[in-house]
Structures are given as C-alpha cells and as structure tokens.
Design a protein around this motif. Structure first.
Motif, PDB file in Angstrom:
ATOM      1  N   GLU A  62      40.006  39.366  41.275  1.00 21.35           N
ATOM      2  CA  GLU A  62      39.266  40.822  41.145  1.00 21.35           C
ATOM      3  C   GLU A  62      39.541  41.364  42.489  1.00 21.35           C
ATOM      4  O   GLU A  62      39.047  41.152  43.458  1.00 21.35           O
ATOM      5  CB  GLU A  62      37.799  40.534  40.818  1.00 21.35           C
ATOM      6  N   THR A 122      38.613  45.065  44.550  1.00 21.35           N
ATOM      7  CA  THR A 122      37.986  46.133  44.105  1.00 21.35           C
ATOM      8  C   THR A 122      37.986  47.160  45.472  1.00 21.35           C
ATOM      9  O   THR A 122      37.928  46.289  46.300  1.00 21.35           O
ATOM     10  CB  THR A 122      36.236  45.569  44.000  1.00 21.35           C
ATOM     11  N   ARG A 165      33.977  53.040  42.428  1.00 23.70           N
ATOM     12  CA  ARG A 165      34.582  51.650  42.516  1.00 23.70           C
ATOM     13  C   ARG A 165      35.704  51.537  41.627  1.00 23.70           C
ATOM     14  O   ARG A 165      35.468  52.068  40.443  1.00 23.70           O
ATOM     15  CB  ARG A 165      33.236  50.777  42.208  1.00 23.70           C
ATOM     16  N   THR A 183      38.448  48.654  40.207  1.00 21.98           N
ATOM     17  CA  THR A 183      38.595  47.314  40.245  1.00 21.98           C
ATOM     18  C   THR A 183      39.588  47.061  39.261  1.00 21.98           C
ATOM     19  O   THR A 183      40.162  47.688  38.217  1.00 21.98           O
ATOM     20  CB  THR A 183      37.544  46.677  39.737  1.00 21.98           C
TER      21      THR A 183
END
Length: 152
Positions: A90, A92, A136, A138
C-alpha cells in the motif's frame, strides 16, 4: 530518512510499514523512490516476504508519480507511507492540498499529465480521500507478478 512504525512478523498477523515526512524540496522525489526500494528490499530480506522485480519497479514508479503530483500541486510537507497488506504494498502519499487530483482519460496525443493515469493503470486499486489537513492518495501494487493480486 528514518522509518517509523516498522514491525516484524508475518504480513498476515503484523503490520510491516514505514512512514517518512518529506519537505517537498527538489530531492524529495528521488528520496521517496529510494525509500520505497529500501523498504521493499528490507521486507524481502528481513521478513521473508516475496517481492517480485515487477512490484519493486512499479512501487518506485507509483511513489515517484504521487510525490511529483504532491510537490507540484499541494502546499507544504508531504508524507509517504508504505505498508504491506496481504499480497500487496500500500503506497500512501499525504499532502496539504485540498483540491482532488484529476485522473485524465487515456489520450495518447496529450503531452504531460499522465502521472495518475499511469498510477491507475499499474495499481490494483487507487483511492483519494479528503482529510482535514489536505488529502490522502493511496494505491495498492501486487507484490507478485500477478497484477490482480492484493486488496481491492
């Protein structure tokens, strides 16, 4: 750049993650790419997590594109977070910009503004969330050679 929040253990039971604030200066894009490569190399060596060459390359590409956008379009510092989630990494990037990024439709004749188009094409999923202090962004990249592997 010192990682924070790195935990050991199998990815299915413990979180393996790192997060680094960047100033947004000229060298932050390169620094973010190196952070991603170092993180995945450590995960592979220290945690025995399989990371394909494809995942290594795509993670660095995604980090580079997201940090470039944050540096270009958002004020203030940038924060890069990397986390292993099941069969994916992941990625971000948090920034102080309130404007949601625009992912353009595919247009091979367009010059520039292909960054998020690329991120969306190589990622398992891509999300943008507004936060009180900015946004944010991601993306999830499969750790193996199967681009469909990992969280939705």
């Amino acid at each position: 750049m010192e990682p924070s929040g790195t935990h050991s253990g199998p990815p299915s039971t413990h979180t393996i993650a790192t997060a680094v604030p960047l100033t947004g200066g000229g060298s932050c894009i390169s620094a973010a790419r190196h952070l991603a490569a170092d993180f995945l190399a450590r995960v592979q060596a220290d945690q025995d997590v399989a990371v394909s060459a494809r995942a290594m390359d795509l993670t660095q590409l995604v980090v580079s594109e997201l940090v470039t956008n944050a540096r270009k379009y958002a004020p203030g510092p940038i924060r890069v977070e990397l986390r292993i989630e099941e069969a994916a990494v992941e990625v971000t990037v948090r920034d102080g910009g309130r404007v949601q990024p625009l992912v353009c439709d595919v247009d091979p004749l367009r010059v520039g503004q292909h960054g998020l188009e690329i991120v969306r094409a190589v990622s398992r999923s891509f999300q943008v969330h507004a936060e009180p202090s900015g946004k944010r962004v991601t993306a999830y990249i499969a750790l193996g050679d199967d681009p469909g592997a990992g969280p939705d």
